[in-house]
Design a protein around this motif. Structure first.
Motif, PDB file in Angstrom:
ATOM      1  N   SER A  28     -77.363  84.310  52.112  1.00  0.00           N
ATOM      2  CA  SER A  28     -78.604  83.965  51.545  1.00  0.00           C
ATOM      3  C   SER A  28     -78.396  83.235  50.483  1.00  0.00           C
TER       4      SER A  28
ATOM      5  N   ARG B  80     -77.779  79.522  51.296  1.00  0.00           N
ATOM      6  CA  ARG B  80     -78.878  78.866  51.984  1.00  0.00           C
ATOM      7  C   ARG B  80     -79.901  78.470  50.728  1.00  0.00           C
ATOM      8  N   ARG B  81     -80.081  79.467  50.137  1.00  0.00           N
ATOM      9  CA  ARG B  81     -81.142  79.086  48.936  1.00  0.00           C
ATOM     10  C   ARG B  81     -80.498  77.985  47.821  1.00  0.00           C
TER      11      ARG B  81
ATOM     12  N   ALA C  46     -84.327  79.531  50.676  1.00  0.00           N
ATOM     13  CA  ALA C  46     -84.116  80.781  50.769  1.00  0.00           C
ATOM     14  C   ALA C  46     -84.444  81.058  52.188  1.00  0.00           C
ATOM     15  N   LEU C  47     -83.885  82.368  52.858  1.00  0.00           N
ATOM     16  CA  LEU C  47     -83.659  82.828  54.137  1.00  0.00           C
ATOM     17  C   LEU C  47     -85.157  83.390  54.418  1.00  0.00           C
TER      18      LEU C  47
ATOM     19  N   THR D 285     -79.993  94.829  55.833  1.00  0.00           N
ATOM     20  CA  THR D 285     -79.563  94.164  54.628  1.00  0.00           C
ATOM     21  C   THR D 285     -80.345  95.096  53.495  1.00  0.00           C
TER      22      THR D 285
ATOM     23  N   PHE E  65     -80.969  93.675  49.688  1.00  0.00           N
ATOM     24  CA  PHE E  65     -82.049  92.882  49.233  1.00  0.00           C
ATOM     25  C   PHE E  65     -83.246  93.519  48.682  1.00  0.00           C
TER      26      PHE E  65
ATOM     27  N   SER F  99     -85.744  85.976  49.473  1.00  0.00           N
ATOM     28  CA  SER F  99     -85.564  86.136  50.968  1.00  0.00           C
ATOM     29  C   SER F  99     -86.894  86.779  51.294  1.00  0.00           C
TER      30      SER F  99
ATOM     31  N   CYS G  78     -76.358  82.079  59.586  1.00  0.00           N
ATOM     32  CA  CYS G  78     -75.483  82.096  58.709  1.00  0.00           C
ATOM     33  C   CYS G  78     -74.063  81.530  58.911  1.00  0.00           C
TER      34      CYS G  78
END
Length: 435
Positions: free
Chosen positions: A133, A136-137, A143-144, A165, A168, A208, A421
């Motif tokens: 995450s 990706r961000r 953001a996921l 998860t 988070f 996320s 991912c």
């Protein structure tokens, strides 16, 4: 002569340029009500095949751009049963002569290797998902963001993603952006009354987000809930950003709605296919902007369905109970009618979805049906052995007649994480389905 030819050529070019400009102007004005779709986000064949295994049964079926993605005919349950025999069983025979089930997923046992896939599936822990995450961000993906659209079938996948998860630190919000407790949304999600059709957005660390677009009763009465239609159309035509993946699917309401409601359809399977065709219009647009996955129908634990039909559900209300003056023959007819359509109807509902979505860029997710069928066989063994009170019976969802077990749900979440991912993680393995 040359001057006349030059003037003619100039006039033609001017007219062509003007016409082209007017054409572009017209297209611009007619399209300004919606944003253009982003470039095609079609998946590589290996990544697609991690979700869809029907292509092995019908290799002649072609997808978008003549790609061999198997979105044609739906394989029958016997095909998935055959594949399930190659999976490791969780059923244990104990020294004392009783049975038990391992508290593991099939991907954990096989280290992400399935005999019917020519690629591997990477296993993720909570820390790795957090790393994904963060990467990706920082990168172009942003953001996921995952979205599930459907009824209790998607609710379980939504919950499964949150359970995998926990770091988070998810916070749950309803459609009015008001934060709610998990108890509140569980109460809404467990009810199948139309007034409880609530969408939820869960937000957590690193911006996320996971959405549940709640389409209560699925395709019952042959229309998708208005709230889910509006959300899908917003993502397709207006939103500047859309979820990284949208998973859509419905449970047995799409079957029982046509057979066991007060307004029975003369041809519920055709109606179901027609409804999927209507949904396809917006899903086709979305599939050009993001990955769209349509979930195949899970199979039924008939022994549990019959048990509930005979004795009623432990938590059912009086409204759910069978008629008080029901005769033995009526009861037998009702039980056979209900369970027959649940067990046999799943194949037909799959076929309706396949026919409606064929030759599209929409992935049909059927790769975990073998997991589901093997779980049913294992639960049947516990049931036949009189072990309904055994802790593993409930832990592996043997008490549930229609939903997949939580261990299969965890493996499905792992597949989604592979899609989102793998290309961000270090030590990328080219043998993974989604490199």
């Amino acid at each position: 002569m040359r001057g006349k030819l030059a003037r003619t050529l100039f006039t033609f070019c001017l007219a062509f340029a003007t016409g082209g400009f007017l054409c572009l102007l017209y297209l611009s004005s007619s399209e300004k009500s919606r944003l253009p779709a982003a470039p095609d986000k079609g998946l590589r064949h290996k990544c697609w095949s991690m979700f869809n295994i029907g292509v092995q049964k019908y290799p002649e079926r072609k997808g978008v751009g003549n790609r061999n993605f198997g979105n044609g005919l739906a394989p029958g349950t016997s095909y998935y049963n055959e594949l399930s025999s190659s999976l490791p069983t969780l059923l244990l025979s104990l020294p004392n002569g009783t049975l038990d089930l391992l508290p593991k997923t099939r991907l954990e046992i096989t280290d992400g290797r399935l005999s019917y896939l020519d690629c591997g599936i990477r296993l993720y822990n909570a820390k790795e998902v957090m790393s994904c995450s963060a990467l990706r961000r920082k990168g172009k993906d942003g953001a996921l963001w995952v979205a599930f659209v459907g009824d209790s079938k998607m609710r379980d996948k939504f919950k499964g993603f949150l359970n995998m998860t926990p770091n988070f630190k998810w916070r749950i919000y309803n459609t009015t952006s008001k934060e709610v407790t998990s108890t509140t949304w569980e109460r809404f999600a467990s009810s199948h009354h139309p007034k409880f059709q609530h969408s939820l957005s869960v937000k957590g660390t690193l911006d996320s987000r996971v959405d549940l677009v709640w389409a209560n009763h699925g395709l019952d009465i042959y229309k998708i809930a208005e709230i889910s239609q509006q959300e899908l159309q917003h993502w397709a035509y207006k939103a500047s950003r859309v979820p990284d993946v949208i998973v859509i699917g419905f449970g047995t309401w799409s079957i029982t709605g046509g057979f066991a409601s007060d307004t029975e359809s003369l041809n519920p399977f055709t109606d179901c296919a027609d409804e999927w065709r209507k949904v396809r219009k917006v899903l086709d647009v979305l599939s050009q902007r993001t990955t769209v996955i349509a979930s195949a129908q899970s199979r039924t634990r008939e022994f549990t369905a019959i048990d509930y039909a005979v004795n009623g559900r432990p938590d059912s209300s009086k409204e759910d109970e069978a008629p008080r003056n029901e005769t033995a023959d009526d009861k037998l007819y009702r039980i056979n009618y209900y369970t027959r359509h649940l067990s046999n109807g799943a194949e037909w509902i799959d076929e309706a979805m396949h026919m409606a979505l064929r030759n599209s860029n929409i992935i049909i997710w059927d790769s975990t049906i073998p997991f589901n069928l093997l779980n049913i066989k294992e639960c049947q063994a516990l049931y036949d052995a009189g072990l309904k009170g055994h802790p593993s019976y409930s832990e592996h969802s043997c008490h549930d007649d229609i939903h997949i077990d939580s261990f299969t749900t965890k493996d499905e979440t792992t597949m989604i994480l592979n899609l989102l991912c793998n290309h961000h993680m270090e030590n990328k393995d080219s043998l993974y389905c989604c490199p």
